[in-house]
Enzyme design. Structure first.
Site, PDB file in Angstrom:
ATOM      1  CG  HIS A 185      -1.895  -0.961   1.323  1.00 29.29           C
ATOM      2  ND1 HIS A 185      -2.111  -2.049   2.392  1.00 29.29           N
ATOM      3  CD2 HIS A 185      -2.931  -1.327   0.281  1.00 29.29           C
ATOM      4  CE1 HIS A 185      -2.996  -2.664   2.191  1.00 29.29           C
ATOM      5  NE2 HIS A 185      -3.635  -2.362   0.869  1.00 29.29           N
ATOM      6  CE  LYS A 201     -14.080  -6.525   2.616  1.00 27.12           C
ATOM      7  NZ  LYS A 201     -12.901  -5.897   1.893  1.00 27.12           N
ATOM      8  NE  ARG A 252      -2.448  -7.845  -4.672  1.00 22.32           N
ATOM      9  CZ  ARG A 252      -3.248  -8.293  -3.539  1.00 22.32           C
ATOM     10  NH1 ARG A 252      -2.794  -8.556  -2.415  1.00 22.32           N
ATOM     11  NH2 ARG A 252      -4.606  -8.287  -3.962  1.00 22.32           N
ATOM     12  CB  SER A 283      -4.379  -6.556   4.065  1.00 23.81           C
ATOM     13  OG  SER A 283      -3.800  -5.240   3.864  1.00 23.81           O
TER      14      SER A 283
END
Length: 158
Positions: free
Chosen positions: A17, A41, A90, A128
């Site tokens: 990040h 979440k 990514r 993460s």
């Protein structure tokens, strides 16, 4: 003023990040790291911890702000007058997912442009989710996290 929102849950913020944020800073006048609060979440780390870590990391850069928001990201962009959304990529799977979101956002708010930055190669595998799993099972997360986050996580251990 070119205001950009970098949205995410940042649970926790990783070197991947910060790589994207640091490289994007020269592109915008102001970059808001927006922590999306999603009732579906359950983050591992509190919202307060995540905000504090990001504020510590960027305490000396007045171009960076950290905020939490609820609801649609595109609505938050309107609220803070952000004309850009920053997304880190990514790999191909990230791009396909992020492009679909960018297309929907463009339909809702054509004035907001999504900018994709690929991560530097050394951070392409840092996620993460993986960091949380390593931490959950007692592994060393130090290679994946900024110093403020590493120190913060150590303080949280019982």
């Amino acid at each position: 003023m070119r205001i950009c929102l970098f949205p995410g849950t940042f649970d926790p913020i990783t070197l991947g990040h910060t790589d994207v944020i640091n490289r994007a800073l020269d592109l915008f006048d102001r970059l808001v790291i927006g922590i999306g609060v999603n009732s579906n979440k359950t983050p591992m780390f509190t919202l307060e911890d995540r905000i504090a870590w990001m504020q510590e990391i960027y305490r000396n850069d007045p171009r960076v702000a950290v905020a939490a928001y609820k609801g649609l990201t595109i609505d938050y962009c309107k609220e803070i007058d952000a004309r850009f959304i920053l997304r880190g990529i990514r790999g191909v799977a990230d791009f396909e997912y992020e492009k679909a979101i960018a297309d929907v956002n463009r339909t809702i708010a054509p004035q907001v442009e999504t900018i994709f930055l690929t991560t530097s190669p050394q951070y392409a595998s840092v996620a993460s989710t993986l960091v949380r799993d390593i931490h959950r099972y007692g592994g060393d997360v130090a290679p994946f996290l900024p110093a403020a986050v590493r120190e913060g996580i150590l303080k949280l251990k019982p």
